[in-house]
Design an enzyme around this catalytic site. Structure first.
Site, PDB file in Angstrom:
ATOM      1  N   GLY A  53       1.598  -0.700   1.611  1.00 49.02           N
ATOM      2  CA  GLY A  53       2.662   0.089   0.598  1.00 49.02           C
ATOM      3  C   GLY A  53       3.191   1.149   1.206  1.00 49.02           C
ATOM      4  CB  SER A  54       6.711   2.467   1.205  1.00 44.60           C
ATOM      5  OG  SER A  54       6.872   1.235   0.373  1.00 44.60           O
ATOM      6  N   GLY A  55       5.295   4.694   2.572  1.00 43.16           N
ATOM      7  CA  GLY A  55       4.896   6.106   2.848  1.00 43.16           C
ATOM      8  C   GLY A  55       4.431   6.075   4.299  1.00 43.16           C
ATOM      9  CG  HIS A  56       2.054   3.712   5.861  1.00 42.36           C
ATOM     10  ND1 HIS A  56       1.409   4.799   5.595  1.00 42.36           N
ATOM     11  CD2 HIS A  56       1.298   2.836   4.875  1.00 42.36           C
ATOM     12  CE1 HIS A  56       0.237   4.534   5.128  1.00 42.36           C
ATOM     13  NE2 HIS A  56      -0.082   3.054   4.501  1.00 42.36           N
ATOM     14  CE  LYS A 104      -0.839  -0.543   6.967  1.00 44.50           C
ATOM     15  NZ  LYS A 104       0.504  -1.859   6.024  1.00 44.50           N
ATOM     16  CG  ASP A 109      -2.505  -4.002   1.968  1.00 42.93           C
ATOM     17  OD1 ASP A 109      -2.275  -2.444   1.094  1.00 42.93           O
ATOM     18  OD2 ASP A 109      -0.990  -4.000   2.413  1.00 42.93           O
ATOM     19  CG  HIS A 218      -3.318   4.939   2.254  1.00 36.67           C
ATOM     20  ND1 HIS A 218      -4.634   4.310   3.063  1.00 36.67           N
ATOM     21  CD2 HIS A 218      -2.179   4.115   2.010  1.00 36.67           C
ATOM     22  CE1 HIS A 218      -3.566   2.896   3.102  1.00 36.67           C
ATOM     23  NE2 HIS A 218      -2.579   3.046   3.219  1.00 36.67           N
TER      24      HIS A 218
END
Lengths: 332, 332
Positions: A53-56, A104, A109, A218
């Protein structure tokens, strides 16, 4: 919600457009969710791909480049890439010697990467997966069965990237990645919650003066909430959790990362690193290399994570090998 | 106040202790307020020193090292170093060919640097000062007569650092620094206020949904408050302010920095960079080099600044020259 964005819906594609503008050495394909080296797969080299996921950010797109990843697959914010996203990443990386896919440990995922690997194999591509699950805070959590994969991902990507660059084969690179993961442990603390753009408000409530001990990347719950204490006490607890579980013993060397979650000033991260170094000194552990900064973030969360990797045979020359990516660069 | 710290009073010394632990190639003297290269002044090279209040990390200590500063003088948070602090920095940098002292235009810094330069000259050391005053937001402000010195400091330090490393003389390095400053313009916007540890609460009130347009790096007021708008609109206004004042014309090249103020996620900075690149494209300005990240921060403030430097004869080779510091590293 106070963010620099145009619309919550275009946040990811606009951020990727900015990455592309800043780094012409990357090929950014927002539609298919792939960021790859503009120069294409490297002839004769095992491919290396990671995603999630994005945001990291900078994870994972910021680690694409010479000596590290061939491609990254950014999913929607805090959402696994779809199988086709992982598959597109594998195809962008493969140069005929197979591809290592670093995943991860989050349920979505793992499932989507597995499907992508099968699809790739159906097309005659060889894929080895490396699962990262270094976060000692909790067993099972929101989004995860088993331990979460967090900071060690950076170590796996760097060391495997260098091994692939020097010509190691598919199984060797994958096995090395598994060794790095097995040698690594992480623990995180949040001071504040983070806000997903399309949600528009913090993902959880964290009262003033309370912190989330063992938080996930998250914002998923950790071990407990407690009152804010001194950095020394907080780091002491984080390090105890890590070292209780880690293979690290007195006399060992470690690579140490103090990682900001996106909203934490660098000065505080250095302050935390000072406390980590003090504990390592007390325990007889030598910090051979370190990273202090934002590497695996959680949007605008204030908080930090600590990752320790026991240095094993062969790790340090690969750590020191040249790397040329937006977020890690040395030797070139 | 939620911060990783032990006590508000020990915040700076603890952060410097962490910097020292992470970077043994630096000599950190918290007592006298000097961070220098552990290897000492470089024989035959002009010394390069910068300093100012702390709270802007990595500025300045994170820019000490090969190809950039010889020493930094971190004052207390948001407080100019005392004259003895600047003087200690000059002494740590001087190798007999004189020292260039880079000073951001804040009244206290200018006064104390001037006193330090006079004291150094009394001791037979040669000092040339370079004043940085690139922030176009306001003329005169809290702490400042004339324009404030902000993001261009990074450009001056990098380019002068490379010139000193190749052997340029005292006056040449200083004159180059003045040219870089004259070619640079900056503008900043704050989404939130920042909290000085010893104050324990935000330095100003910024209502939810309002932003400070033209904010200074200590949170001092800018041009006005206004409702949060889209990143495209905000960047449009920032770029208009910069370009109206800048020597940049269509056909020129620029070095561009999109800088986070400490609490802004990297993804938002890339998003902002994308908007900056769009405006540059519209105006016929080519972005020759860029930096996207946290370089001149304001503790935990959420916000960003944009700096454009017109590329002039000789700038780019010096920009590209090797640099090896905690915060900027390439070519080595």
């Amino acid at each position: 919600m106070k963010k620099f964005l145009n619309t919550p819906e275009s946040y990811l594609s606009d951020a990727l457009a900015g990455l592309a503008a800043a780094h012409p050495e990357l090929r950014v394909d927002a539609e298919n969710g792939v960021v790859a080296r503009a120069s294409g797969p490297v002839e004769g080299k095992v491919g290396l791909v990671s995603g999630g996921g994005s945001g990291h950010e900078p994870l994972h797109s910021g680690f694409v480049g010479e000596g590290m990843l061939d491609a990254a697959c950014p999913g929607e914010v805090f959402t696994s890439p779809v199988p086709d996203g992982f598959l597109a990443g594998v195809k962008a990386a493969d140069a005929g010697r197979g591809t290592v896919l670093i995943v991860k440990n989050y349920t979505g995922d793992v499932m989507n990467a597995q499907m992508a690997a099968e699809l790739a194999e159906d097309e005659g591509l060889r894929v080895e997966q490396v699962l990262v699950n270094d976060d000692v805070a909790v067993e099972d959590s929101t989004f995860t069965a088993g331990r979460r994969g967090t900071g060690a991902t950076v170590f796996v990507e760097k060391i495997c990237g260098a091994a692939a660059a020097r010509g190691d084969g598919l199984e060797a690179v994958a096995e090395l990645g598994r060794r790095v993961n097995a040698a690594s442990r992480s623990f995180a603390v949040a001071l504040t919650a983070c806000t997903v753009p399309t949600a528009g408000r913090p993902g959880f409530d964290l009262p003033e003066e309370e912190i989330e001990v063992g938080v996930g990347i998250h914002g998923e719950p950790g071990r407990r909430r407690e009152k804010l204490r001194s950095a020394r006490e907080i780091v002491g607890e984080m390090m105890e959790a890590i070292l209780q579980d880690s293979p690290l013993e007195s006399g060992d060397e470690a690579v140490v990362m103090v990682n900001g979650m996106g909203g934490t000033p660098l000065s505080e991260l250095y302050l935390v690193f000072g406390e980590v170094a003090r504990v390592c000194g007390d325990k007889g552990i030598t910090i051979a290399r370190n990273l202090v900064g934002d590497y695996v973030t959680s949007l605008d969360m204030e908080g930090c994570s600590i990752t320790l990797c026991r240095v094993e045979e062969g790790f340090l020359p690969l750590w020191d090998a040249p790397v040329n990516t937006p977020a890690l660069r040395w030797g070139v």
